[in-house]
Design a protein around this motif. Sequence first.
Motif, PDB file in Angstrom:
ATOM      1  N   LYS A 227       0.844  -1.400   0.020  1.00  0.00           N
ATOM      2  CA  LYS A 227       0.121  -0.211  -0.052  1.00  0.00           C
ATOM      3  C   LYS A 227       0.847   1.454   0.035  1.00  0.00           C
ATOM      4  N   LYS A 228       2.306   1.126   0.118  1.00  0.00           N
ATOM      5  CA  LYS A 228       3.076   2.237   0.145  1.00  0.00           C
ATOM      6  C   LYS A 228       2.761   3.232   1.336  1.00  0.00           C
ATOM      7  N   THR A 229       2.695   2.867   2.460  1.00  0.00           N
ATOM      8  CA  THR A 229       2.286   3.511   3.541  1.00  0.00           C
ATOM      9  C   THR A 229       2.981   3.140   5.098  1.00  0.00           C
ATOM     10  N   ASN A 230       3.555   4.218   5.704  1.00  0.00           N
ATOM     11  CA  ASN A 230       3.932   3.605   6.888  1.00  0.00           C
ATOM     12  C   ASN A 230       3.361   4.456   8.125  1.00  0.00           C
ATOM     13  N   LEU A 231       2.013   4.883   7.722  1.00  0.00           N
ATOM     14  CA  LEU A 231       1.091   5.759   8.465  1.00  0.00           C
ATOM     15  C   LEU A 231       0.104   4.951   9.330  1.00  0.00           C
ATOM     16  N   CYS A 232       0.005   5.141  10.512  1.00  0.00           N
ATOM     17  CA  CYS A 232      -0.778   4.756  11.663  1.00  0.00           C
ATOM     18  C   CYS A 232      -1.649   5.712  12.036  1.00  0.00           C
ATOM     19  N   VAL A 233      -2.997   5.613  11.937  1.00  0.00           N
ATOM     20  CA  VAL A 233      -3.938   6.823  12.295  1.00  0.00           C
ATOM     21  C   VAL A 233      -4.406   6.451  13.549  1.00  0.00           C
ATOM     22  N   SER A 234      -4.241   7.454  14.560  1.00  0.00           N
ATOM     23  CA  SER A 234      -5.109   7.120  15.783  1.00  0.00           C
ATOM     24  C   SER A 234      -6.157   7.927  16.057  1.00  0.00           C
ATOM     25  N   VAL A 235      -7.309   6.921  15.772  1.00  0.00           N
ATOM     26  CA  VAL A 235      -8.885   7.455  15.806  1.00  0.00           C
ATOM     27  C   VAL A 235      -9.452   7.903  17.149  1.00  0.00           C
TER      28      VAL A 235
ATOM     29  N   THR B 118      -6.821   2.349  18.021  1.00  0.00           N
ATOM     30  CA  THR B 118      -7.882   2.575  18.945  1.00  0.00           C
ATOM     31  C   THR B 118      -7.453   2.806  20.487  1.00  0.00           C
ATOM     32  N   HIS B 119      -8.412   3.512  21.148  1.00  0.00           N
ATOM     33  CA  HIS B 119      -8.503   3.288  22.697  1.00  0.00           C
ATOM     34  C   HIS B 119      -9.938   3.038  22.966  1.00  0.00           C
ATOM     35  N   ILE B 120      -9.984   1.656  23.068  1.00  0.00           N
ATOM     36  CA  ILE B 120     -11.489   1.596  23.201  1.00  0.00           C
ATOM     37  C   ILE B 120     -12.203   1.539  24.173  1.00  0.00           C
ATOM     38  N   ASP B 121     -11.415   1.979  25.256  1.00  0.00           N
ATOM     39  CA  ASP B 121     -11.994   2.475  26.560  1.00  0.00           C
ATOM     40  C   ASP B 121     -12.354   3.771  26.439  1.00  0.00           C
ATOM     41  N   ILE B 122     -12.200   4.793  25.528  1.00  0.00           N
ATOM     42  CA  ILE B 122     -12.624   6.096  25.417  1.00  0.00           C
ATOM     43  C   ILE B 122     -13.935   6.361  24.744  1.00  0.00           C
ATOM     44  N   ILE B 123     -14.476   5.184  24.138  1.00  0.00           N
ATOM     45  CA  ILE B 123     -15.416   5.188  23.015  1.00  0.00           C
ATOM     46  C   ILE B 123     -16.800   5.110  24.028  1.00  0.00           C
ATOM     47  N   SER B 124     -17.867   5.809  23.417  1.00  0.00           N
ATOM     48  CA  SER B 124     -19.076   5.880  24.164  1.00  0.00           C
ATOM     49  C   SER B 124     -20.048   4.789  23.461  1.00  0.00           C
ATOM     50  N   PHE B 125     -20.116   3.662  24.139  1.00  0.00           N
ATOM     51  CA  PHE B 125     -20.699   2.489  23.847  1.00  0.00           C
ATOM     52  C   PHE B 125     -22.212   2.547  24.762  1.00  0.00           C
ATOM     53  N   SER B 126     -23.302   2.089  24.114  1.00  0.00           N
ATOM     54  CA  SER B 126     -24.545   1.998  24.563  1.00  0.00           C
ATOM     55  C   SER B 126     -24.942   0.791  25.505  1.00  0.00           C
TER      56      SER B 126
ATOM     57  N   LEU C 146      -3.951  -3.400   9.905  1.00  0.00           N
ATOM     58  CA  LEU C 146      -3.690  -4.007  11.141  1.00  0.00           C
ATOM     59  C   LEU C 146      -4.463  -3.108  12.164  1.00  0.00           C
ATOM     60  N   ILE C 147      -5.198  -3.858  13.055  1.00  0.00           N
ATOM     61  CA  ILE C 147      -5.681  -2.915  14.222  1.00  0.00           C
ATOM     62  C   ILE C 147      -4.905  -3.096  15.405  1.00  0.00           C
ATOM     63  N   PHE C 148      -4.737  -1.751  16.063  1.00  0.00           N
ATOM     64  CA  PHE C 148      -3.661  -1.603  17.238  1.00  0.00           C
ATOM     65  C   PHE C 148      -4.482  -1.241  18.241  1.00  0.00           C
ATOM     66  N   GLU C 149      -4.908  -1.944  19.342  1.00  0.00           N
ATOM     67  CA  GLU C 149      -5.333  -1.580  20.584  1.00  0.00           C
ATOM     68  C   GLU C 149      -4.308  -0.978  21.664  1.00  0.00           C
ATOM     69  N   ASP C 150      -4.512   0.585  21.577  1.00  0.00           N
ATOM     70  CA  ASP C 150      -3.470   1.149  22.546  1.00  0.00           C
ATOM     71  C   ASP C 150      -3.817   0.948  23.957  1.00  0.00           C
ATOM     72  N   ARG C 151      -3.633  -0.267  24.542  1.00  0.00           N
ATOM     73  CA  ARG C 151      -4.316  -0.417  25.606  1.00  0.00           C
ATOM     74  C   ARG C 151      -3.175   0.003  26.895  1.00  0.00           C
ATOM     75  N   LYS C 152      -2.218  -0.117  26.626  1.00  0.00           N
ATOM     76  CA  LYS C 152      -0.989   0.204  27.544  1.00  0.00           C
ATOM     77  C   LYS C 152      -1.178  -0.586  29.097  1.00  0.00           C
ATOM     78  N   PHE C 153      -1.056  -1.880  28.596  1.00  0.00           N
ATOM     79  CA  PHE C 153      -1.348  -2.617  30.143  1.00  0.00           C
ATOM     80  C   PHE C 153       0.139  -2.314  30.907  1.00  0.00           C
ATOM     81  N   ALA C 154      -0.401  -2.364  32.389  1.00  0.00           N
ATOM     82  CA  ALA C 154       0.642  -1.943  33.124  1.00  0.00           C
ATOM     83  C   ALA C 154       0.180  -2.565  34.533  1.00  0.00           C
TER      84      ALA C 154
END
Length: 273
Positions: A29-37, A61-69, A91-99
């Motif tokens: 795809k000629k891309t090295n861009l990851c978009v953080s939505v 993604t930051h799944i825990d900032i999304i307003s789910f009903s 690819l899907i990258f969940e930025d969960r930052k486990f700690a």
Amino acid sequence: MSAQTRSYASRAEKANPILKKLFGLMEEKKTNLCVSVDYTDPSKILDIIDKVGPKVCMVKTHIDIISFSSVDAIRSFTASLTALSQKHNFLIFEDRKFADIGSTVQHQYRGGVYNIVEWAHITNAHSFPGPGIVTGLGEVMLKEAKEPRGLLLLAEMSSAGNLSTEGAYRAKTLQMARDHKDIVCGFIAMGNQIVTESGDDSDDFIFMTPGVNLADKGDAHGQQYQSPEFVIGEKKSDIIIVGRGIIKAEDPVAVAEKYRAAGWEAYEKRTVA
Ligand code: S5P
């Protein structure tokens, strides 16, 4: 030859399954861009991903900032996200930052309401709990995931005053990755120096860098921005992570193309055929 003067395609040859897939689609795809939505409205997130999908190798993604009903709404969102990743080949990258300790992060990774391991190709973790966080997440990745998964360790951060520059933090993070190459596929870092300063195995890892913006220098809370040229060309990172630079733009698709082109041009310049 250092890994970061080699093409993504040549690095794909000996890579583990998740990096093989990633390097392959980046080259295609000629891309090295990851978009953080980082929106909070799930339909807005899916809408922009469908539009910028052709321009990116990864969606973060930051799944825990999304307003789910409801929990059903979470399921439907992750199913749609998966369908978009197949449609546009990213690819899907969940930025969960486990700690946390290994046992706890296993539950956080596979359970709760998000079931991250089921839909995120890549996730990340802080290294300060020690190697148990890697083996804990790794056990879930290797034994329970139906498809290849990868873990990024946060070796450095983009925010002012972060503690990753203190003492032996980076070296110990690197050692944890080197000891578990079947689990750790790369780093969140400002460039590839964290590996190249103490070895020549940077080829085995991918380097992803947040804090990239063409218009701004930072925000009110210590975020620090660099350009795609600097991050890919000078610091020899592999992937730029761009959030507000794209998602707050008036025309996110046109601006995503600017970042894609800038990141790709910097990669082509540094690559020895
Ligand atoms: O050190 C870091 C690590 C990460 S993953 N600095 C960061 O900014 N991030 C993430 O990248 C952050 O959580 C956000 O989702 C994104 C940067 O967003 P932007 O709007 O500042 O480009």
